[in-house]
Design a protein around this motif. Structure first.
Motif, PDB file in Angstrom:
ATOM      1  N   VAL A 153       0.862  -1.180   0.000  1.00  0.00           N
ATOM      2  CA  VAL A 153       0.000   0.000   0.000  1.00  0.00           C
ATOM      3  C   VAL A 153       0.900   1.231   0.000  1.00  0.00           C
ATOM      4  CG1 VAL A 153      -1.786   1.285   1.216  1.00  0.00           C
ATOM      5  CG2 VAL A 153      -1.803  -1.227   1.251  1.00  0.00           C
ATOM      6  N   GLY A 154       0.615   2.161  -0.874  1.00  0.00           N
ATOM      7  CA  GLY A 154       1.374   3.403  -0.919  1.00  0.00           C
ATOM      8  C   GLY A 154       0.962   4.329   0.218  1.00  0.00           C
ATOM      9  N   ALA A 155       1.963   4.911   0.871  1.00  0.00           N
ATOM     10  CA  ALA A 155       1.719   5.891   1.934  1.00  0.00           C
ATOM     11  C   ALA A 155       2.282   7.218   1.458  1.00  0.00           C
ATOM     12  CB  ALA A 155       2.375   5.453   3.234  1.00  0.00           C
ATOM     13  N   PHE A 156       1.424   8.214   1.343  1.00  0.00           N
ATOM     14  CA  PHE A 156       1.782   9.463   0.681  1.00  0.00           C
ATOM     15  C   PHE A 156       1.710  10.631   1.657  1.00  0.00           C
ATOM     16  CE2 PHE A 156      -0.061   6.540  -2.409  1.00  0.00           C
ATOM     17  CZ  PHE A 156       0.964   6.472  -3.341  1.00  0.00           C
ATOM     18  N   ASN A 157       2.820  11.360   1.772  1.00  0.00           N
ATOM     19  CA  ASN A 157       2.845  12.537   2.639  1.00  0.00           C
ATOM     20  C   ASN A 157       2.079  13.676   1.988  1.00  0.00           C
ATOM     21  OD1 ASN A 157       5.167  10.835   3.529  1.00  0.00           O
ATOM     22  ND2 ASN A 157       5.394  12.484   5.006  1.00  0.00           N
ATOM     23  N   VAL A 158       1.133  14.232   2.726  1.00  0.00           N
ATOM     24  CA  VAL A 158       0.296  15.316   2.206  1.00  0.00           C
ATOM     25  C   VAL A 158       0.611  16.601   2.964  1.00  0.00           C
ATOM     26  CG1 VAL A 158      -1.558  13.883   1.296  1.00  0.00           C
ATOM     27  CG2 VAL A 158      -1.590  14.494   3.710  1.00  0.00           C
ATOM     28  N   GLU A 159       0.796  17.679   2.222  1.00  0.00           N
ATOM     29  CA  GLU A 159       1.227  18.951   2.804  1.00  0.00           C
ATOM     30  C   GLU A 159       0.116  19.998   2.855  1.00  0.00           C
ATOM     31  OE1 GLU A 159       4.280  19.067   3.914  1.00  0.00           O
ATOM     32  OE2 GLU A 159       5.023  17.234   2.999  1.00  0.00           O
ATOM     33  N   VAL A 174      -5.359   3.440   0.364  1.00  0.00           N
ATOM     34  CA  VAL A 174      -4.314   4.459   0.402  1.00  0.00           C
ATOM     35  C   VAL A 174      -4.100   4.936   1.834  1.00  0.00           C
ATOM     36  CG1 VAL A 174      -5.849   6.442   0.043  1.00  0.00           C
ATOM     37  CG2 VAL A 174      -3.489   6.549  -0.775  1.00  0.00           C
ATOM     38  N   ILE A 175      -2.862   5.319   2.117  1.00  0.00           N
ATOM     39  CA  ILE A 175      -2.509   5.891   3.412  1.00  0.00           C
ATOM     40  C   ILE A 175      -2.036   7.317   3.174  1.00  0.00           C
ATOM     41  CG2 ILE A 175      -0.965   5.735   5.418  1.00  0.00           C
ATOM     42  CD1 ILE A 175      -0.720   2.681   4.688  1.00  0.00           C
ATOM     43  N   MET A 176      -2.613   8.266   3.894  1.00  0.00           N
ATOM     44  CA  MET A 176      -2.120   9.640   3.867  1.00  0.00           C
ATOM     45  C   MET A 176      -1.424   9.906   5.185  1.00  0.00           C
ATOM     46  SD  MET A 176      -4.971  11.869   1.874  1.00  0.00           S
ATOM     47  CE  MET A 176      -6.245  11.106   0.852  1.00  0.00           C
ATOM     48  N   GLN A 177      -0.306  10.625   5.147  1.00  0.00           N
ATOM     49  CA  GLN A 177       0.475  10.786   6.359  1.00  0.00           C
ATOM     50  C   GLN A 177       1.123  12.155   6.452  1.00  0.00           C
ATOM     51  OE1 GLN A 177       2.961   7.291   5.902  1.00  0.00           O
ATOM     52  NE2 GLN A 177       4.531   8.420   4.785  1.00  0.00           N
ATOM     53  N   THR A 178       1.451  12.529   7.694  1.00  0.00           N
ATOM     54  CA  THR A 178       2.099  13.810   7.971  1.00  0.00           C
ATOM     55  C   THR A 178       3.274  13.591   8.905  1.00  0.00           C
ATOM     56  OG1 THR A 178       0.542  14.195   9.806  1.00  0.00           O
ATOM     57  CG2 THR A 178       0.003  15.188   7.671  1.00  0.00           C
ATOM     58  N   THR A 179       4.360  14.318   8.673  1.00  0.00           N
ATOM     59  CA  THR A 179       5.527  14.279   9.543  1.00  0.00           C
ATOM     60  C   THR A 179       5.368  15.309  10.668  1.00  0.00           C
ATOM     61  OG1 THR A 179       6.687  15.939   8.234  1.00  0.00           O
ATOM     62  CG2 THR A 179       7.040  13.623   7.620  1.00  0.00           C
ATOM     63  N   PRO A 180       6.207  15.246  11.696  1.00  0.00           N
ATOM     64  CA  PRO A 180       6.136  16.247  12.756  1.00  0.00           C
ATOM     65  C   PRO A 180       6.271  17.688  12.247  1.00  0.00           C
ATOM     66  CG  PRO A 180       7.420  14.386  13.513  1.00  0.00           C
ATOM     67  CD  PRO A 180       7.123  14.135  12.057  1.00  0.00           C
ATOM     68  N   SER A 181       7.139  17.925  11.270  1.00  0.00           N
ATOM     69  CA  SER A 181       7.300  19.300  10.781  1.00  0.00           C
ATOM     70  C   SER A 181       6.056  19.772  10.036  1.00  0.00           C
ATOM     71  CB  SER A 181       8.522  19.410   9.864  1.00  0.00           C
ATOM     72  OG  SER A 181       8.356  18.629   8.711  1.00  0.00           O
ATOM     73  N   LEU A 193       6.193  13.735  -4.511  1.00  0.00           N
ATOM     74  CA  LEU A 193       4.905  14.436  -4.536  1.00  0.00           C
ATOM     75  C   LEU A 193       5.115  15.938  -4.399  1.00  0.00           C
ATOM     76  CD1 LEU A 193       4.007  11.462  -3.900  1.00  0.00           C
ATOM     77  CD2 LEU A 193       2.141  12.466  -2.581  1.00  0.00           C
ATOM     78  N   ARG A 194       6.032  16.326  -3.531  1.00  0.00           N
ATOM     79  CA  ARG A 194       6.318  17.744  -3.357  1.00  0.00           C
ATOM     80  C   ARG A 194       6.852  18.346  -4.657  1.00  0.00           C
ATOM     81  NH1 ARG A 194       9.591  17.358   2.385  1.00  0.00           N
ATOM     82  NH2 ARG A 194       7.791  17.093   3.749  1.00  0.00           N
ATOM     83  N   ILE A 195       7.760  17.622  -5.281  1.00  0.00           N
ATOM     84  CA  ILE A 195       8.337  18.104  -6.540  1.00  0.00           C
ATOM     85  C   ILE A 195       7.252  18.220  -7.602  1.00  0.00           C
ATOM     86  CG2 ILE A 195       9.897  17.499  -8.430  1.00  0.00           C
ATOM     87  CD1 ILE A 195      11.740  16.242  -6.310  1.00  0.00           C
ATOM     88  N   MET A 232      -6.530  16.130  -1.926  1.00  0.00           N
ATOM     89  CA  MET A 232      -7.460  15.921  -3.037  1.00  0.00           C
ATOM     90  C   MET A 232      -6.834  15.072  -4.132  1.00  0.00           C
ATOM     91  SD  MET A 232      -8.867  19.859  -3.188  1.00  0.00           S
ATOM     92  CE  MET A 232      -9.754  19.667  -4.730  1.00  0.00           C
ATOM     93  N   ALA A 233      -5.564  15.329  -4.428  1.00  0.00           N
ATOM     94  CA  ALA A 233      -4.884  14.608  -5.499  1.00  0.00           C
ATOM     95  C   ALA A 233      -4.694  13.131  -5.150  1.00  0.00           C
ATOM     96  CB  ALA A 233      -3.533  15.256  -5.783  1.00  0.00           C
ATOM     97  N   VAL A 234      -4.269  12.849  -3.923  1.00  0.00           N
ATOM     98  CA  VAL A 234      -4.051  11.459  -3.517  1.00  0.00           C
ATOM     99  C   VAL A 234      -5.361  10.689  -3.548  1.00  0.00           C
ATOM    100  CG1 VAL A 234      -3.356   9.958  -1.605  1.00  0.00           C
ATOM    101  CG2 VAL A 234      -1.985  11.980  -2.161  1.00  0.00           C
TER     102      VAL A 234
END
Length: 283
Positions: free
Chosen positions: A20-26, A45-52, A234-236, A32-34
């Motif tokens: 399963v793809g885990a995608f960082n969302v900013e 799908v997994i959406m995820q966020t880092t501490p920053s 994804l950021r790029i 919406m895109a993921v």
């Protein structure tokens, strides 16, 4: 549908020999895109966020966006805290409503990593929220995440002991990937991954997959990886779309116009990663 945990999602992937793809969302646009990509590919799908990322807006902001996205679809969506760097942050994410939590004690001594991970696992157990941990140090730098130096690779026998003593649901392993951008082509230690798989029965996670050749990701999945993390690409993709539009129309002032191009870029990137992970059509 409501947000789901990653437990069944990853066990299904393990049984089906895909990931399963885990995608960082900013931001909202990346959420919406993921979701659009997951719906088009009929993939969990997994959406995820880092501490920053969490510091930028707050756990509640990101959870609200992902929860709203999940409510609009019948594709399974999990909300994951990526690289939770403290017990307190892990508990904040749990109380806020995240359905999957990573506690990253990989920079601590082995026994300290075990103690921290066990504490988070025990705290999350009543809510049946899945916990991911990391053993070994994934290199590179992304946000304020610093990779390891020296010999950061995961030791298979330590991995076995770590899983048995913590009761963790999934384990991120260090086999040669790195966060952020690669200066060359990464060389993954597939034999080490296979050795870990032989002694560890829970789903394994690959971090730092942005920039790893597709064939290498597929080989990792063949050898036991069930979750693959993508962030930098994804950021790029989003930023390149925005910059492309602004070059063509530097006088534009409506964010919706240039964000649409960023969204489209992220959709195509995520669809490509879902195809590589082999999770398309698994819903």
């Amino acid at each position: 549908m409501p947000l789901v945990t990653t437990e069944k999602m990853l066990l299904d992937a393990q049984a089906g020999h895909y990931a399963v793809g885990a995608f960082n969302v900013e931001n909202m646009e990346m959420v919406m895109a993921v979701l659009q990509a997951a719906e088009e590919m009929r993939s969990p799908v997994i959406m995820q966020t880092t501490p920053s990322t969490v510091k930028y807006a707050g756990l509640d902001y990101y959870l609200a966006m992902v929860k709203t996205a999940a409510a609009r679809t019948n594709v399974p969506v999990a909300m994951h805290l990526d690289h939770g760097d403290s017990f307190d942050l892990a508990m904040q994410a749990l109380r806020t409503g995240y359905t999957s939590i990573m506690i990253d004690g990989s920079h601590d001594a082995f026994e300290d990593n075990i103690a921290l991970t066990r504490r988070v696992v025990d705290a999350c157990a009543p809510s049946r929220v899945s916990v991911e941990a990391e053993l070994g140090k994934v290199g590179g730098k992304e946000d304020d995440l610093e990779g390891g130096d020296g010999n950061p690779f995961t030791d298979p026998q330590q991995a076995k002991e770590f899983v048995e003593r913590t009761g963790v649901g999934s384990l991120a392993v260090a086999i040669g990937t790195a966060h952020g951008l690669y200066k060359g082509t990464p060389k993954l230690d597939f034999d080490r991954l296979s050795a870990i798989r032989e002694v560890v029965s829970i789903p394994l996670v690959l971090h730092g997959a942005s920039g790893v050749p597709d064939d290498a990701v597929r080989e990792s999945i063949t050898r036991g990886i069930c979750k693959v993390n993508f962030a930098t690409e994804l950021r790029i993709a989003f930023s390149d779309g925005v910059k492309e539009y602004l070059r063509k129309d530097p006088d534009v002032f409506d964010p919706k116009k240039y964000c649409k191009v960023g969204i489209a870029n992220v959709v195509e990137t995520v669809k490509g990663k879902i195809a590589v992970c082999g999770s398309a059509g698994k819903v």
